[in-house]
Enzyme design. Structure first.
Site, short mmCIF file in Angstrom:
data_model
loop_
_atom_site.label_atom_id
_atom_site.label_comp_id
_atom_site.label_asym_id
_atom_site.label_seq_id
_atom_site.Cartn_x
_atom_site.Cartn_y
_atom_site.Cartn_z
N LYS A 14 68.95 57.51 28.11
CA LYS A 14 68.40 56.11 27.59
C LYS A 14 66.99 55.73 28.35
CE LYS A 14 69.64 51.31 26.62
NZ LYS A 14 70.54 50.33 26.75
N ASP A 112 76.85 41.14 23.20
CA ASP A 112 75.84 42.12 22.21
C ASP A 112 76.66 43.01 21.35
OD1 ASP A 112 73.41 42.26 20.73
OD2 ASP A 112 72.75 43.72 22.00
#
Length: 186
Positions: A14, A112
């Site tokens: 990522k 989240d």
């Protein structure tokens, strides 16, 4: 991005933006939070790399990508999830959250949870990812915001059960909020 370590281990990489404060904050938060945590329903962080202006996080590779793609992706990305598998995914997410909130040394509020932040391994086990917005839940520090920044788990559970996204708009379909479908029990 998908990659491979020198020992042949397949990894996911990522990349975060080092040009923004948010990218730097998420990078440090992710390293600090997830490197201290080990649970079957949390994605494993293998390491990180800072090279020039690139911030890279190296994770275990999960063959079935995200829950969002499995449920709402293009037709060729969607998985045919039976009820037993949907239940297993819900329980896996719940176990990961219970570990974060109650069982780990650090008490963490993810903030989240959403279908894009739940990854599925080859056996369709759910693993919570993306700890960029997570906060330590320190009872004595009540000024620290632990408000939800993304979707709450109940909405994700509704998405799993219904197979409908809470947020996607598809022009050819009538637009209805997922929560409008749910009626309180009397």
């Amino acid at each position: 991005m998908k990659g491979k370590l020198s020992d042949g281990t397949v990894i996911a990489v990522k990349q975060l933006s080092s040009k923004s404060k948010q990218g730097n904050r998420e990078f440090l938060n992710e390293i600090g939070m997830i490197s201290a945590l080990h649970h079957p329903n949390l994605v494993k962080l293998y390491g990180c790399c800072i090279e020039g202006n690139q911030l890279l996080l190296v994770y275990e590779y999960l063959e079935n990508n995200s829950l969002a793609l499995a449920l709402f992706g293009r037709e060729e990305q969607r998985l045919n999830l039976d009820w037993a598998t949907r239940k297993k995914i819900c329980i896996g997410i719940a176990r990961g959250l219970a570990y974060l909130h109650e069982e780990s040394r650090l008490k963490i509020v993810h903030r989240d949870i959403k279908a894009t932040n739940v990854l599925l391994d080859k056996d369709l086990n759910a693993k919570i990812s993306d700890f960029g917005l997570a906060k330590l839940d320190e009872e004595e520090n009540t000024h620290i915001s632990t408000r939800i920044a993304g979707t709450i788990f109940g909405v994700v559970a509704l998405e799993i059960v219904s197979g409908k996204s809470n947020t996607n708009y598809r022009p050819k379909e009538e637009f209805v909020y997922l929560l409008d479908w749910v009626r309180p029990c009397s």
